[in-house]
Design a protein around this motif. Structure first.
Motif, PDB file in Angstrom:
ATOM      1  N   GLY A  75       0.783  -1.223   0.000  1.00 16.90           N
ATOM      2  CA  GLY A  75       0.000   0.000   0.000  1.00 16.90           C
ATOM      3  C   GLY A  75       0.817   1.276   0.000  1.00 16.90           C
ATOM      4  O   GLY A  75       0.271   2.360   0.093  1.00 16.90           O
ATOM      5  N   ASN A  76       2.142   1.175  -0.118  1.00 22.48           N
ATOM      6  CA  ASN A  76       2.997   2.361  -0.195  1.00 22.48           C
ATOM      7  C   ASN A  76       2.930   2.948  -1.595  1.00 22.48           C
ATOM      8  O   ASN A  76       2.900   2.222  -2.582  1.00 22.48           O
ATOM      9  N   VAL A  77       2.938   4.261  -1.693  1.00 17.11           N
ATOM     10  CA  VAL A  77       2.859   4.939  -2.984  1.00 17.11           C
ATOM     11  C   VAL A  77       4.224   4.883  -3.668  1.00 17.11           C
ATOM     12  O   VAL A  77       5.250   5.181  -3.061  1.00 17.11           O
ATOM     13  N   LEU A  78       4.235   4.488  -4.957  1.00 14.31           N
ATOM     14  CA  LEU A  78       5.461   4.417  -5.747  1.00 14.31           C
ATOM     15  C   LEU A  78       5.572   5.646  -6.639  1.00 14.31           C
ATOM     16  O   LEU A  78       4.569   6.138  -7.155  1.00 14.31           O
ATOM     17  N   ASN A  79       6.795   6.133  -6.825  1.00 10.28           N
ATOM     18  CA  ASN A  79       7.080   7.285  -7.682  1.00 10.28           C
ATOM     19  C   ASN A  79       8.137   6.905  -8.704  1.00 10.28           C
ATOM     20  O   ASN A  79       8.840   5.897  -8.531  1.00 10.28           O
ATOM     21  N   ASP A  80       8.291   7.727  -9.752  1.00 10.54           N
ATOM     22  CA  ASP A  80       9.361   7.515 -10.722  1.00 10.54           C
ATOM     23  C   ASP A  80      10.707   7.558 -10.015  1.00 10.54           C
ATOM     24  O   ASP A  80      10.949   8.415  -9.163  1.00 10.54           O
ATOM     25  N   GLY A  81      11.590   6.613 -10.356  1.00 10.42           N
ATOM     26  CA  GLY A  81      12.931   6.595  -9.797  1.00 10.42           C
ATOM     27  C   GLY A  81      13.076   5.836  -8.497  1.00 10.42           C
ATOM     28  O   GLY A  81      14.179   5.733  -7.972  1.00 10.42           O
ATOM     29  N   ASP A  82      11.993   5.284  -7.956  1.00  6.12           N
ATOM     30  CA  ASP A  82      12.080   4.511  -6.715  1.00  6.12           C
ATOM     31  C   ASP A  82      12.770   3.173  -6.946  1.00  6.12           C
ATOM     32  O   ASP A  82      12.858   2.678  -8.067  1.00  6.12           O
ATOM     33  N   SER A  83      13.234   2.577  -5.863  1.00  9.53           N
ATOM     34  CA  SER A  83      13.774   1.216  -5.884  1.00  9.53           C
ATOM     35  C   SER A  83      12.762   0.294  -5.220  1.00  9.53           C
ATOM     36  O   SER A  83      12.113   0.672  -4.250  1.00  9.53           O
ATOM     37  N   VAL A  84      12.638  -0.931  -5.762  1.00 11.85           N
ATOM     38  CA  VAL A  84      11.673  -1.885  -5.225  1.00 11.85           C
ATOM     39  C   VAL A  84      12.328  -3.254  -5.070  1.00 11.85           C
ATOM     40  O   VAL A  84      13.314  -3.558  -5.726  1.00 11.85           O
ATOM     41  N   HIS A  85      11.771  -4.064  -4.164  1.00 12.56           N
ATOM     42  CA  HIS A  85      12.163  -5.461  -3.973  1.00 12.56           C
ATOM     43  C   HIS A  85      11.085  -6.344  -4.583  1.00 12.56           C
ATOM     44  O   HIS A  85       9.901  -6.015  -4.512  1.00 12.56           O
ATOM     45  N   LEU A  86      11.483  -7.486  -5.123  1.00 17.36           N
ATOM     46  CA  LEU A  86      10.515  -8.476  -5.593  1.00 17.36           C
ATOM     47  C   LEU A  86      10.054  -9.313  -4.415  1.00 17.36           C
ATOM     48  O   LEU A  86      10.861  -9.692  -3.567  1.00 17.36           O
ATOM     49  N   THR A  87       8.759  -9.623  -4.354  1.00 16.37           N
ATOM     50  CA  THR A  87       8.228 -10.426  -3.255  1.00 16.37           C
ATOM     51  C   THR A  87       7.972 -11.864  -3.676  1.00 16.37           C
ATOM     52  O   THR A  87       7.547 -12.670  -2.854  1.00 16.37           O
ATOM     53  N   LYS A  88       8.236 -12.203  -4.944  1.00 17.09           N
ATOM     54  CA  LYS A  88       7.971 -13.541  -5.458  1.00 17.09           C
ATOM     55  C   LYS A  88       8.914 -13.815  -6.619  1.00 17.09           C
ATOM     56  O   LYS A  88       9.286 -12.890  -7.342  1.00 17.09           O
ATOM     57  N   ASP A  89       9.328 -15.076  -6.800  1.00 21.10           N
ATOM     58  CA  ASP A  89      10.109 -15.451  -7.975  1.00 21.10           C
ATOM     59  C   ASP A  89       9.234 -15.288  -9.208  1.00 21.10           C
ATOM     60  O   ASP A  89       8.110 -15.778  -9.247  1.00 21.10           O
ATOM     61  N   LEU A  90       9.753 -14.586 -10.216  1.00 17.50           N
ATOM     62  CA  LEU A  90       8.977 -14.329 -11.427  1.00 17.50           C
ATOM     63  C   LEU A  90       9.698 -14.882 -12.637  1.00 17.50           C
ATOM     64  O   LEU A  90      10.866 -14.589 -12.864  1.00 17.50           O
ATOM     65  N   LYS A  91       8.993 -15.680 -13.413  1.00 12.00           N
ATOM     66  CA  LYS A  91       9.518 -16.187 -14.675  1.00 12.00           C
ATOM     67  C   LYS A  91       9.012 -15.247 -15.760  1.00 12.00           C
ATOM     68  O   LYS A  91       7.809 -15.074 -15.932  1.00 12.00           O
ATOM     69  N   VAL A  92       9.931 -14.626 -16.487  1.00 13.09           N
ATOM     70  CA  VAL A  92       9.578 -13.608 -17.465  1.00 13.09           C
ATOM     71  C   VAL A  92       9.561 -14.235 -18.851  1.00 13.09           C
ATOM     72  O   VAL A  92      10.510 -14.913 -19.245  1.00 13.09           O
ATOM     73  N   LYS A  93       8.456 -14.005 -19.575  1.00 11.71           N
ATOM     74  CA  LYS A  93       8.353 -14.532 -20.931  1.00 11.71           C
ATOM     75  C   LYS A  93       9.399 -13.877 -21.821  1.00 11.71           C
ATOM     76  O   LYS A  93       9.635 -12.681 -21.748  1.00 11.71           O
ATOM     77  N   GLY A  94      10.032 -14.673 -22.665  1.00 10.78           N
ATOM     78  CA  GLY A  94      11.021 -14.147 -23.585  1.00 10.78           C
ATOM     79  C   GLY A  94      12.413 -14.024 -23.004  1.00 10.78           C
ATOM     80  O   GLY A  94      13.344 -13.658 -23.707  1.00 10.78           O
ATOM     81  N   MET A  95      12.576 -14.305 -21.719  1.00 14.18           N
ATOM     82  CA  MET A  95      13.886 -14.250 -21.079  1.00 14.18           C
ATOM     83  C   MET A  95      14.207 -15.616 -20.499  1.00 14.18           C
ATOM     84  O   MET A  95      13.331 -16.288 -19.969  1.00 14.18           O
ATOM     85  N   SER A  96      15.455 -16.017 -20.604  1.00 16.47           N
ATOM     86  CA  SER A  96      15.861 -17.289 -20.011  1.00 16.47           C
ATOM     87  C   SER A  96      16.095 -17.137 -18.510  1.00 16.47           C
ATOM     88  O   SER A  96      16.222 -18.116 -17.795  1.00 16.47           O
ATOM     89  N   LYS A  97      16.129 -15.916 -18.049  1.00 16.02           N
ATOM     90  CA  LYS A  97      16.442 -15.607 -16.662  1.00 16.02           C
ATOM     91  C   LYS A  97      15.168 -15.527 -15.821  1.00 16.02           C
ATOM     92  O   LYS A  97      14.159 -15.002 -16.255  1.00 16.02           O
ATOM     93  N   THR A  98      15.216 -16.075 -14.607  1.00 11.96           N
ATOM     94  CA  THR A  98      14.121 -15.946 -13.648  1.00 11.96           C
ATOM     95  C   THR A  98      14.505 -14.874 -12.637  1.00 11.96           C
ATOM     96  O   THR A  98      15.612 -14.884 -12.106  1.00 11.96           O
TER      97      THR A  98
END
Length: 69
Positions: free
Chosen positions: A8-31
């Motif tokens: 629920g925290n407001v995000l702005n341009d230029g912020d840094s974020v942490h991932l909360t879940k492993d994400l498999k990205v389509k088109g990338m071999s990297k998770t």
């Protein structure tokens, strides 16, 4: 338009974020692993998505998997 992360925290341009879940990205071999820090995000026209760079590629991530750092 307010863009909020999973806590629920407001995000702005230029912020840094942490991932909360492993994400498999389509088109990338990297998770994307949980806990990775992604710097310098950019807001899109949608309140549920942000744009960021991972390596040399630009990807769009859903805000439900992000936590502001």
């Amino acid at each position: 338009m307010e863009v909020k992360d999973s806590n629920g925290n407001v995000l702005n341009d230029g912020d840094s974020v942490h991932l909360t879940k492993d994400l498999k990205v389509k088109g990338m071999s990297k998770t994307l692993k949980r806990g990775n820090v992604i710097k310098n995000i950019r807001l899109t026209g949608s309140p549920d998505e942000v744009e960021c760079r991972v390596g040399k590629s630009t990807i769009v991530l859903k805000t439900q998997f992000l936590k502001k750092s």
